[in-house]
Design an enzyme around this catalytic site. Structure first.
Site: not given
Ligand code: NAD
Length: 505
Positions: A252-255, A257, A274, A308, A405
């Site tokens: 998911g997002s860096t934030e 993460g 990731e 990503c 991003e």
């Molecule tokens: P996101 O970080 O908003 O959400 C990802 C997941 O995290 C969701 O299931 C969400 O419910 C969960 N989440 C949100 N807040 C949380 C918290 N506080 N604690 C635990 N879980 C939480 O990301 P998104 O908008 O779903 O996806 C887009 C991002 O994902 C982009 O930054 C993209 O680059 C990244 N991404 C990375 C890869 C990689 O392999 N590096 C692949 C696909 C997407």
């Protein structure tokens, strides 16, 4: 230049319609269980219509899922041989193959991805990935050796190591490519003998259910794979902090993460991340320019920029800058935008109205910063969260569209002359996920590929993935690697057993 080729829409198959209209429960300890948490209305982003309704897990149901996964670790699954685990993963892979079209359709309706892209993802990172890791299940082995320094003479002492499953894995995935994101965690974790609680993304939760059904149909033991739905801020955060989970595998997002790392400190669980990227696509004058131009357009605009590894920064040598920039803009202008279910759609909608507004805001920022819009797409009226490609030239290192991003169809084109200046700009963001270099000169290709500080670099190809190729990011693009042998290692821990053999008679 403008782009507005809205393609036609087509209806999903009857089987997919039945699936959407059905219940969408959780899978906990082998039982389908209605969610008792918040309501989630799943919207098709191409039509802004609800396609399914479900309930998230409650906090208590998360506890139940973790308890079921813990129990399964000490049961039949914990005692299963690598051969037995591999067999189940092979059966699972066969079911994914048989259900590939349903999975691809559901992904398209869930997140708007063009059906052709959804099919490709399911083919590349679906069954093939499970078969690859099914093979590893029988090859997990430690080592034996005589230690170099021991309390007794060396021939009286030996050490053997065991590779054991880490335990209960909490998998948290994003909405942009659910089948691949789930498979990249589930296949190695189960091959290693771990158990799993998967939390789907609230914006695209449906594919997870098809994986859970296939797990049951493959004869997967109860509790080994558990499915829950939920929002990030409550259920996701509770997973990251959960004392019964041994590892969080997050994409998911860096934030987010960062938040997960902080929440995981309670029981010091392992965390694999990731995260986001701002990947460079570098073109030298001697490259096969026609191929590079076509590839650069797809590297940035595929999935409407919501990937990503998107090549969202295009670095072009000054000698060919104008030709390449115009070529990429012309390709982008010709990409069909529309409902992902239509066979000729190349660019689907973005995931939500909020995300569309965020991308539009970045476009305004880029203009305010002085970037030149070589290609702009007029506002596309709804229904559907459509936003066409934008190409900016005159971008310089440090501008926000070059640093941050956007996860949208916006390309920043930068001009370079020298390699030193190039690499300093290429490596000048907080990210380090992917990248590619395009040239016919092997020395330039390898020198620049080596100089790019990222987890993977392509030479005359962008974002190539395969089950055996390690995948992951440097810096704020993540921790650890998925896929390949390293992907398996992330789900194993080593135990060293030292054995005193006694003295020779
Ligand atoms: P996101 O970080 O908003 O959400 C990802 C997941 O995290 C969701 O299931 C969400 O419910 C969960 N989440 C949100 N807040 C949380 C918290 N506080 N604690 C635990 N879980 C939480 O990301 P998104 O908008 O779903 O996806 C887009 C991002 O994902 C982009 O930054 C993209 O680059 C990244 N991404 C990375 C890869 C990689 O392999 N590096 C692949 C696909 C997407």
């Amino acid at each position: 230049m403008t782009n507005r080729n809205l393609s036609l829409r087509i209806e999903p198959s009857a089987g997919t319609r039945d699936f959407l209209a059905g219940d969408h429960p959780l899978l906990i300890g082998g039982e389908w269980t209605p969610g008792a948490g918040r309501s989630i209305v799943v919207e098709n982003p191409a039509r802004e219509e609800p396609i399914a309704r479900l309930r998230a897990a409650s906090a208590g149901q998360l506890d139940d899922a973790v308890a079921a996964a813990r129990l399964a670790l000490s049961g039949e699954w914990g005692r299963a041989s690598g051969d037995a685990r591999g067999l189940i993963l092979h059966r699972f892979a066969d079911l994914l193959d048989a259900r590939a079209e349903r999975i691809a359709e559901v992904m398209t309706l869930d997140n708007g991805s063009p059906l052709t892209s959804s099919r490709m993802l399911v083919r590349h990172l679906g069954a093939a990935l499970f078969r690859y890791y099914a093979g590893w299940a029988t090859k997990i082995a430690g080592e034996g050796f005589a230690p170099s320094i021991g309390a007794r003479p060396l021939d009286d002492f030996m050490v053997t190591t065991l590779r054991e499953p880490i335990g209960v894995v909490g998998a948290i995935v994003p909405w942009n490519a659910p089948p691949g994101m789930i498979a990249m965690k589930m296949a190695p974790a189960l091959a290693a003998g771990c158990t799993m609680v998967l939390k789907t993304a609230e914006l695209a939760p449906l594919v997870g259910e098809l994986f859970a059904q296939a797990w049951i149909d493959a004869g997967g033991p109860a509790g080994v794979f558990n499915l829950i739905h939920g929002h990030g801020e409550d259920i996701g955060a509770a997973m990251a902090a959960h004392p019964g989970i041994d590892k969080i595998a997050f994409t998911g997002s860096t934030e987010v993460g960062r938040k997960i790392v902080i929440a995981a400190t309670g029981n010091l669980k392992r965390v694999a991340l990731e995260l986001g990227g701002k990947s460079p696509f570098v073109i030298f004058p001697d490259a096969d320019l026609d191929t590079a131009i076509a590839a650069a357009a797809m590297a940035c605009f595929l999935s409407t920029g919501q990937q990503c590894m998107a090549g969202s920064r295009l670095f072009v040598h000054a000698d060919v800058h104008d030709r390449v920039a115009e070529g990429v803009a012309a390709r982008a202008a010709g990409l069909k935008i529309g409902d992902g279910m239509a066979p000729d759609t190349v660019l689907g909608p973005v995931i939500s109205a909020r995300h569309k507004a965020r991308i539009a805001q970045y476009i305004a920022i880029a203009k305010a910063e002085g970037a030149h819009p070589l290609l702009e797409t007029p506002e596309i009226a709804g229904p559907g969260h459509f936003i066409g490609p934008t190409v900016f030239t005159g971008v310089t290192p440090g501008m926000r569209i070059e640093q941050e991003e956007m996860f949208g169809p916006v390309l920043a084109v930068l001009k370079f002359t020298g390699e030193e200046e190039l690499l300093s700009a290429v490596n000048g963001t907080p990210y380090g996920l992917s990248g590619s270099v395009w040239t016919r000169d092997v020395q330039t290709a390898l020198r620049v590929a080596k100089g790019i500080d990222s987890g993977q670099v392509g030479v005359n190809v962008h974002a190539a993935m395969s089950p055996e190729t390690p995948f992951g990011g440097n810096h704020q693009s993540g921790w650890g690697r998925e896929l390949g042998r390293e992907g398996l290692d992330g789900y194993l821990k080593t135990k060293a057993i030292s054995v005193a053999l006694g003295r020779r008679g």
